[in-house]
Design a protein around this motif. Sequence first.
Motif, mmCIF file in Angstrom:
data_model
loop_
_atom_site.group_PDB
_atom_site.id
_atom_site.type_symbol
_atom_site.label_atom_id
_atom_site.label_comp_id
_atom_site.label_asym_id
_atom_site.label_seq_id
_atom_site.Cartn_x
_atom_site.Cartn_y
_atom_site.Cartn_z
ATOM 1 N N GLU A 113 -11.724 -6.912 32.706
ATOM 2 C CA GLU A 113 -11.801 -7.555 34.020
ATOM 3 C C GLU A 113 -11.438 -6.574 35.128
ATOM 4 O O GLU A 113 -12.128 -6.488 36.160
ATOM 5 C CB GLU A 113 -10.854 -8.761 34.050
ATOM 6 C CG GLU A 113 -10.915 -9.535 35.354
ATOM 7 C CD GLU A 113 -9.956 -10.722 35.373
ATOM 8 O OE1 GLU A 113 -9.932 -11.432 36.383
ATOM 9 O OE2 GLU A 113 -9.239 -10.921 34.367
ATOM 10 N N ILE A 114 -10.369 -5.809 34.914
ATOM 11 C CA ILE A 114 -9.937 -4.818 35.914
ATOM 12 C C ILE A 114 -10.995 -3.735 36.096
ATOM 13 O O ILE A 114 -11.365 -3.376 37.221
ATOM 14 C CB ILE A 114 -8.596 -4.186 35.477
ATOM 15 C CG1 ILE A 114 -7.472 -5.215 35.591
ATOM 16 C CG2 ILE A 114 -8.270 -2.953 36.332
ATOM 17 C CD1 ILE A 114 -6.169 -4.771 34.976
ATOM 18 N N LEU A 115 -11.495 -3.212 34.992
ATOM 19 C CA LEU A 115 -12.484 -2.136 35.067
ATOM 20 C C LEU A 115 -13.797 -2.613 35.679
ATOM 21 O O LEU A 115 -14.436 -1.880 36.449
ATOM 22 C CB LEU A 115 -12.737 -1.567 33.667
ATOM 23 C CG LEU A 115 -11.603 -0.743 33.071
ATOM 24 C CD1 LEU A 115 -11.905 -0.417 31.613
ATOM 25 C CD2 LEU A 115 -11.372 0.540 33.863
ATOM 26 N N GLN A 116 -14.208 -3.824 35.330
ATOM 27 C CA GLN A 116 -15.476 -4.331 35.861
ATOM 28 C C GLN A 116 -15.401 -4.507 37.376
ATOM 29 O O GLN A 116 -16.357 -4.176 38.103
ATOM 30 C CB GLN A 116 -15.827 -5.659 35.189
ATOM 31 C CG GLN A 116 -17.255 -6.121 35.457
ATOM 32 C CD GLN A 116 -18.293 -5.174 34.882
ATOM 33 O OE1 GLN A 116 -18.303 -4.893 33.692
ATOM 34 N NE2 GLN A 116 -19.179 -4.668 35.751
ATOM 35 N N LYS A 117 -14.271 -5.016 37.862
ATOM 36 C CA LYS A 117 -14.097 -5.167 39.309
ATOM 37 C C LYS A 117 -14.156 -3.821 40.012
ATOM 38 O O LYS A 117 -14.801 -3.676 41.063
ATOM 39 C CB LYS A 117 -12.755 -5.860 39.611
ATOM 40 C CG LYS A 117 -12.747 -7.351 39.342
ATOM 41 C CD LYS A 117 -11.387 -7.950 39.685
ATOM 42 C CE LYS A 117 -11.371 -9.455 39.423
ATOM 43 N NZ LYS A 117 -10.032 -10.048 39.713
#
Length: 330
Positions: A113-117
Amino acid sequence: MKIGIIGRERSGKSTIYGGLTGTDISNQFEKKIYIKTVDVFDDRVPKLAKLYNSKKEIYNKLEFHDFPGYDLNGSDLKSMDGYIIVLDNFSNDESSQSQLETVFSEMYLRDLEILQKRFDLIKRGKKEKDWGFEAKIIQDIIKLLDNEKHLYKSFEDSDKVKSLRGFQLFSLKPIFVLINNKEGKTGALTNDFDLPYLNVMGEIELEIALLPDNEKKEYLEMMGLKEGIVKKFTKQLYDYLNLITFLSCSEKEIKAWPLKKGQTIHEAAGVIHTDIMQGFVKAELIHCSDLISAGGEKEAKEKGLYLLEGKGYIVQDGDIVDIRFQKNRS
């Protein structure tokens, strides 16, 4: 190294914390983080202290953190250098395998989730050829995470992930698994995530940790154990992190220092102090086994056992180093 201990409710993680630190918090009901630093015992240190008649023995350190509850978004938890996942194998509620899959999946979903954002933000409005270095690294890591594998070993010495350190990703930190068993039982994992794991008996390890030092050996033998949880875990930790220990010796103190296997004496100088690294000239070395066999520094020098090495020397586990350097005169 700061190690966070996590696990589902009633997995026995506080018992494991107690076994590792020799601290019983079973009657403590305050919702807070319990922290204790533990020496990584090395039997070479007291032997050398005896030879040098040293006033102080200083060991490598591990700092264990026991977190209340189970919240992967807590800032204190995310700041750890590594993690122990404690699995319950003493009740019949859920298999160790299932528990690991749950915790591990939650870790990786959080990282994704962090990386995708971040990925969506830095590539916005750009063609792929203009994405830049960070976007390409994130894209590569997202692809690897889709396979739900632990990535620490793939990137532990890589400069590629320096730009991502601020995100405190679980995927890029060492993670260990301790299966907490009841007496006489062991657990098994298919371990598709490629994580190192140990079988321990948490309650027994806590009992041993709380005993006086002179009684621990007898109790371990009685329970059919070769060594306690701290030594077992530390050995696995050092092996997994590819760490060795070098030493510095004087009448003032014997000190153990951690170093990555394969690093040079110049890099070891930087572990001691950046000024010593910058002013490095030469290093006088002897392996601790040679010094102990010789009976002391004077005897070892008479036998010609000391070596004088330059920056490129690869430090060996157990090397005793005395670095000669020029002091910064600026």
